[in-house]
Design a protein around this motif. Structure first.
Motif, PDB file in Angstrom:
ATOM      1  N   VAL A 209       9.137   5.719   6.136  1.00 18.78           N
ATOM      2  CA  VAL A 209       8.354   5.586   7.367  1.00 18.78           C
ATOM      3  C   VAL A 209       8.672   6.718   8.336  1.00 18.78           C
ATOM      4  CG1 VAL A 209       7.908   4.112   9.376  1.00 18.78           C
ATOM      5  CG2 VAL A 209       8.182   3.086   7.116  1.00 18.78           C
ATOM      6  N   GLU A 210       9.936   7.131   8.386  1.00 22.47           N
ATOM      7  CA  GLU A 210      10.357   8.161   9.327  1.00 22.47           C
ATOM      8  C   GLU A 210       9.740   9.526   9.029  1.00 22.47           C
ATOM      9  OE1 GLU A 210      12.292   8.698  12.003  1.00 22.47           O
ATOM     10  OE2 GLU A 210      12.709   6.606  12.431  1.00 22.47           O
ATOM     11  N   GLN A 211       9.130   9.693   7.870  1.00 24.25           N
ATOM     12  CA  GLN A 211       8.504  10.972   7.533  1.00 24.25           C
ATOM     13  C   GLN A 211       7.236  11.228   8.357  1.00 24.25           C
ATOM     14  OE1 GLN A 211       8.470  11.953   3.125  1.00 24.25           O
ATOM     15  NE2 GLN A 211       9.072   9.807   3.020  1.00 24.25           N
ATOM     16  N   PHE A 212       6.680  10.194   8.959  1.00 23.96           N
ATOM     17  CA  PHE A 212       5.458  10.341   9.736  1.00 23.96           C
ATOM     18  C   PHE A 212       5.785  10.722  11.179  1.00 23.96           C
ATOM     19  CE2 PHE A 212       4.261   7.771   6.166  1.00 23.96           C
ATOM     20  CZ  PHE A 212       2.978   8.214   5.836  1.00 23.96           C
ATOM     21  N   GLU A 213       4.928  11.550  11.779  1.00 20.94           N
ATOM     22  CA  GLU A 213       5.151  11.984  13.157  1.00 20.94           C
ATOM     23  C   GLU A 213       4.972  10.835  14.147  1.00 20.94           C
ATOM     24  OE1 GLU A 213       2.845  15.404  14.183  1.00 20.94           O
ATOM     25  OE2 GLU A 213       3.327  16.451  12.320  1.00 20.94           O
ATOM     26  N   THR A 214       3.936  10.020  13.907  1.00 20.55           N
ATOM     27  CA  THR A 214       3.634   8.896  14.800  1.00 20.55           C
ATOM     28  C   THR A 214       3.410   7.642  13.982  1.00 20.55           C
ATOM     29  OG1 THR A 214       2.592  10.346  16.447  1.00 20.55           O
ATOM     30  CG2 THR A 214       2.046   8.007  16.552  1.00 20.55           C
ATOM     31  N   VAL A 215       4.029   6.544  14.401  1.00 19.26           N
ATOM     32  CA  VAL A 215       3.830   5.250  13.737  1.00 19.26           C
ATOM     33  C   VAL A 215       3.207   4.296  14.756  1.00 19.26           C
ATOM     34  CG1 VAL A 215       4.935   3.325  12.566  1.00 19.26           C
ATOM     35  CG2 VAL A 215       5.824   5.649  12.243  1.00 19.26           C
ATOM     36  N   VAL A 216       1.957   3.907  14.504  1.00 19.96           N
ATOM     37  CA  VAL A 216       1.252   3.005  15.404  1.00 19.96           C
ATOM     38  C   VAL A 216       1.410   1.573  14.903  1.00 19.96           C
ATOM     39  CG1 VAL A 216      -0.959   2.391  16.425  1.00 19.96           C
ATOM     40  CG2 VAL A 216      -0.421   4.789  16.008  1.00 19.96           C
ATOM     41  N   LEU A 217       1.993   0.733  15.731  1.00 26.36           N
ATOM     42  CA  LEU A 217       2.219  -0.665  15.379  1.00 26.36           C
ATOM     43  C   LEU A 217       1.061  -1.505  15.903  1.00 26.36           C
ATOM     44  CD1 LEU A 217       6.010  -0.768  16.330  1.00 26.36           C
ATOM     45  CD2 LEU A 217       4.993  -0.291  14.088  1.00 26.36           C
ATOM     46  N   ALA A 218       0.254  -2.027  14.985  1.00 28.17           N
ATOM     47  CA  ALA A 218      -0.926  -2.820  15.350  1.00 28.17           C
ATOM     48  C   ALA A 218      -0.760  -4.239  14.829  1.00 28.17           C
ATOM     49  CB  ALA A 218      -2.199  -2.176  14.801  1.00 28.17           C
ATOM     50  N   LEU A 219       0.326  -4.872  15.230  1.00 26.48           N
ATOM     51  CA  LEU A 219       0.607  -6.232  14.789  1.00 26.48           C
ATOM     52  C   LEU A 219      -0.175  -7.239  15.632  1.00 26.48           C
ATOM     53  CD1 LEU A 219       2.816  -4.521  13.465  1.00 26.48           C
ATOM     54  CD2 LEU A 219       4.433  -6.351  13.934  1.00 26.48           C
TER      55      LEU A 219
ATOM     56  N   GLY B 240       0.792  -1.228   0.000  1.00 28.27           N
ATOM     57  CA  GLY B 240       0.000   0.000   0.000  1.00 28.27           C
ATOM     58  C   GLY B 240       0.819   1.270   0.000  1.00 28.27           C
ATOM     59  N   GLN B 241       2.119   1.163   0.117  1.00 31.12           N
ATOM     60  CA  GLN B 241       2.968   2.356   0.208  1.00 31.12           C
ATOM     61  C   GLN B 241       2.886   3.227  -1.041  1.00 31.12           C
ATOM     62  OE1 GLN B 241       6.983   1.567   1.597  1.00 31.12           O
ATOM     63  NE2 GLN B 241       7.821   3.291   0.474  1.00 31.12           N
ATOM     64  N   HIS B 242       2.681   2.601  -2.201  1.00 28.74           N
ATOM     65  CA  HIS B 242       2.659   3.354  -3.460  1.00 28.74           C
ATOM     66  C   HIS B 242       1.483   4.326  -3.547  1.00 28.74           C
ATOM     67  CE1 HIS B 242      -0.227   0.134  -4.222  1.00 28.74           C
ATOM     68  NE2 HIS B 242      -0.686   0.835  -5.239  1.00 28.74           N
ATOM     69  N   LEU B 243       0.493   4.149  -2.661  1.00 25.54           N
ATOM     70  CA  LEU B 243      -0.697   5.002  -2.713  1.00 25.54           C
ATOM     71  C   LEU B 243      -0.473   6.358  -2.052  1.00 25.54           C
ATOM     72  CD1 LEU B 243      -3.371   2.298  -1.771  1.00 25.54           C
ATOM     73  CD2 LEU B 243      -2.890   3.219  -4.049  1.00 25.54           C
ATOM     74  N   TYR B 244       0.609   6.510  -1.287  1.00 18.47           N
ATOM     75  CA  TYR B 244       0.850   7.729  -0.538  1.00 18.47           C
ATOM     76  C   TYR B 244       2.224   8.293  -0.856  1.00 18.47           C
ATOM     77  CZ  TYR B 244      -2.746   5.335   2.206  1.00 18.47           C
ATOM     78  OH  TYR B 244      -3.863   4.648   2.603  1.00 18.47           O
ATOM     79  N   LYS B 245       2.305   9.605  -0.877  1.00 19.96           N
ATOM     80  CA  LYS B 245       3.585  10.261  -1.109  1.00 19.96           C
ATOM     81  C   LYS B 245       4.517  10.099   0.086  1.00 19.96           C
ATOM     82  CE  LYS B 245       1.749  13.796  -4.245  1.00 19.96           C
ATOM     83  NZ  LYS B 245       1.553  15.248  -4.455  1.00 19.96           N
ATOM     84  N   GLY B 246       3.941   9.937   1.248  1.00 23.23           N
ATOM     85  CA  GLY B 246       4.756   9.831   2.465  1.00 23.23           C
ATOM     86  C   GLY B 246       4.648  11.095   3.295  1.00 23.23           C
ATOM     87  N   GLY B 247       4.840  10.944   4.570  1.00 22.94           N
ATOM     88  CA  GLY B 247       4.757  12.083   5.471  1.00 22.94           C
ATOM     89  C   GLY B 247       3.337  12.292   5.972  1.00 22.94           C
ATOM     90  N   GLY B 248       3.210  12.812   7.168  1.00 22.34           N
ATOM     91  CA  GLY B 248       1.910  13.043   7.781  1.00 22.34           C
ATOM     92  C   GLY B 248       1.991  12.815   9.273  1.00 22.34           C
ATOM     93  N   LYS B 249       0.864  12.884   9.927  1.00 27.27           N
ATOM     94  CA  LYS B 249       0.838  12.762  11.377  1.00 27.27           C
ATOM     95  C   LYS B 249       0.743  11.324  11.865  1.00 27.27           C
ATOM     96  CE  LYS B 249      -0.996  17.336  12.475  1.00 27.27           C
ATOM     97  NZ  LYS B 249      -2.036  18.096  13.212  1.00 27.27           N
ATOM     98  N   PHE B 250       0.090  10.452  11.083  1.00 23.03           N
ATOM     99  CA  PHE B 250      -0.316   9.163  11.643  1.00 23.03           C
ATOM    100  C   PHE B 250      -0.145   8.065  10.608  1.00 23.03           C
ATOM    101  CE2 PHE B 250      -3.458   6.492  14.002  1.00 23.03           C
ATOM    102  CZ  PHE B 250      -3.042   6.771  15.305  1.00 23.03           C
TER     103      PHE B 250
ATOM    104  N   LYS C 230     -12.117   8.139   8.958  1.00 24.24           N
ATOM    105  CA  LYS C 230     -10.708   8.395   9.235  1.00 24.24           C
ATOM    106  C   LYS C 230      -9.864   8.003   8.022  1.00 24.24           C
ATOM    107  CE  LYS C 230     -11.632   9.590  13.467  1.00 24.24           C
ATOM    108  NZ  LYS C 230     -11.534  11.011  13.890  1.00 24.24           N
ATOM    109  N   ASN C 231      -9.082   8.945   7.547  1.00 20.92           N
ATOM    110  CA  ASN C 231      -8.262   8.693   6.371  1.00 20.92           C
ATOM    111  C   ASN C 231      -6.804   8.465   6.763  1.00 20.92           C
ATOM    112  OD1 ASN C 231      -7.686   8.410   3.615  1.00 20.92           O
ATOM    113  ND2 ASN C 231      -7.161  10.573   3.405  1.00 20.92           N
ATOM    114  N   TYR C 232      -6.594   7.594   7.750  1.00 19.95           N
ATOM    115  CA  TYR C 232      -5.239   7.298   8.194  1.00 19.95           C
ATOM    116  C   TYR C 232      -4.510   6.439   7.157  1.00 19.95           C
ATOM    117  CZ  TYR C 232      -6.960   8.713  12.829  1.00 19.95           C
ATOM    118  OH  TYR C 232      -7.502   9.398  13.878  1.00 19.95           O
ATOM    119  N   ARG C 233      -3.213   6.652   7.052  1.00 19.00           N
ATOM    120  CA  ARG C 233      -2.384   5.794   6.204  1.00 19.00           C
ATOM    121  C   ARG C 233      -2.224   4.433   6.880  1.00 19.00           C
ATOM    122  NH1 ARG C 233      -3.524  10.568   4.050  1.00 19.00           N
ATOM    123  NH2 ARG C 233      -1.897  11.442   2.718  1.00 19.00           N
TER     124      ARG C 233
END
Length: 236
Positions: free
Chosen positions: A101-111, A46-56, A78-81
Motif C-alpha cells: 500500500v505504501e508504494q502509492f503516492e496517495t491512498v484515498v479511504l472511502a469507507l 483485488g490486489q493481485h490485479l496490480y503490481k503495486g505503486g502509482g499515484k492513486f 478513470k483507471n484508478y486502483r
C-alpha cells in the motif's frame, strides 16, 4: 446460479497470496457468508490485479463495494486502483499488506460513513506515512454499491477527488489559524528584564515557557529571580 430459478444464488470472491489463490469468501445471497480455504491474512481484495505503486489508490469495504467503485470509475474513464478490505471495517489487511500500500503516492479511504467505518479510517490513516492518507466523505447512508445503484457515478468521483488529507486531532494548517494569526498580539505580564519582555510580548497567560541551557549557566537563578519578581507584584 440456482438451477430452479436461473437467478444468481451465490457469489465466490477469490483471495490471493503472492499471486496464488488461497481461498474464497462465499456469499449466499442476500447476506450469508462462508469461507473456503485460508483467508485469515490474505491480500486486499483485488490486489493481485496490480503490481503495486502509482499515484492513486482507493480503499473501500468489502468485495461488492470494490467492484462497484471500480465500475463507476471505469464508466467515467478513470483507471484508478481500487482495493477492498476483506473483513469489512477492519484495518488488519492494510497492516498485513502495508509495504504494498505504501508504494502509492496517495491512498484515498472511502469507507462506509458509519461508526465502524470512521473508526477503521482513523486506524488505517495512522498506519500510513504522514500525508499519504486522504479521507473521502461518502453521504450518510451510502456506500459505493448504493451510489452505483442510484447512478451517482459523477458524485462518487467528485467525492474521491475532493478527499481531504487526514490530520490527527490537534494538528492545524496555516489556513486554519490564518485569521487568528493576523490579530494584534496582546501584551502579557512583564519579565524582570525589559529586553526579554520586548522579545516575548511579556508572559502570556495559558502559555508554557521552557528554559534550557548548559550546566551551571544560571537556569535556577533565572527562575528564582522571576518568581521573586512575581511575588513582589502579587502575581505569583
Amino acid at each position: 446460479i440456482d438451477p430452479t430459478t436461473g437467478e444468481v444464488d451465490t457469489h465466490y470472491y477469490p483471495y490471493y497470496k503472492k499471486g496464488e489463490v488461497v481461498g474464497y469468501k462465499l456469499r449466499k445471497l442476500p447476506k450469508e457468508f462462508l469461507s473456503i480455504g485460508d483467508i485469515k491474512s490474505p491480500e486486499l481484495f483485488g490486489q493481485h490485479l496490480y503490481k503495486g505503486g502509482g499515484k492513486f489508490l482507493v480503499v473501500v469495504e468489502g468485495e461488492i463495494d470494490t467492484l462497484a467503485a471500480w465500475d463507476m470509475l471505469r464508466e467515467l474513464g478513470k483507471n484508478y486502483r481500487v482495493e477492498g478490505l476483506p473483513t469489512g471495517a477492519n484495518p488488519k489487511a492494510i497492516k498485513d499488506n502495508l509495504e504494498w500500500v505504501e508504494q502509492f503516492e496517495t491512498v484515498v479511504l472511502a469507507l462506509d460513513p458509519d461508526e465502524a467505518g470512521k473508526k477503521a479510517t482513523e486506524a488505517i490513516a495512522g498506519l500510513l506515512s504522514p500525508g499519504k492518507a486522504k479521507v473521502a466523505s461518502l453521504p450518510e447512508g451510502y456506500d459505493p454499491n448504493q451510489m452505483l445503484l442510484e447512478n451517482k457515478n459523477n458524485q462518487f468521483l467528485s467525492i474521491l477527488l475532493s478527499a481531504e488529507e487526514h490530520r490527527p486531532d490537534g494538528i492545524v494548517s496555516i489556513d486554519d489559524i490564518y485569521e487568528e494569526a493576523l490579530k494584534p498580539v496582546e501584551w502579557g505580564l512583564s519579565w524582570p528584564w525589559e529586553q526579554l519582555t520586548q522579545f516575548t510580548f511579556g508572559k502570556l497567560r495559558r502559555e508554557l515557557y521552557g528554559v534550557g541551557a548548559g550546566l551551571g549557566t544560571g537556569k535556577t537563578k533565572f527562575l528564582k529571580k522571576n518568581i521573586k519578581s512575581e511575588a513582589r507584584r502579587g502575581w505569583g
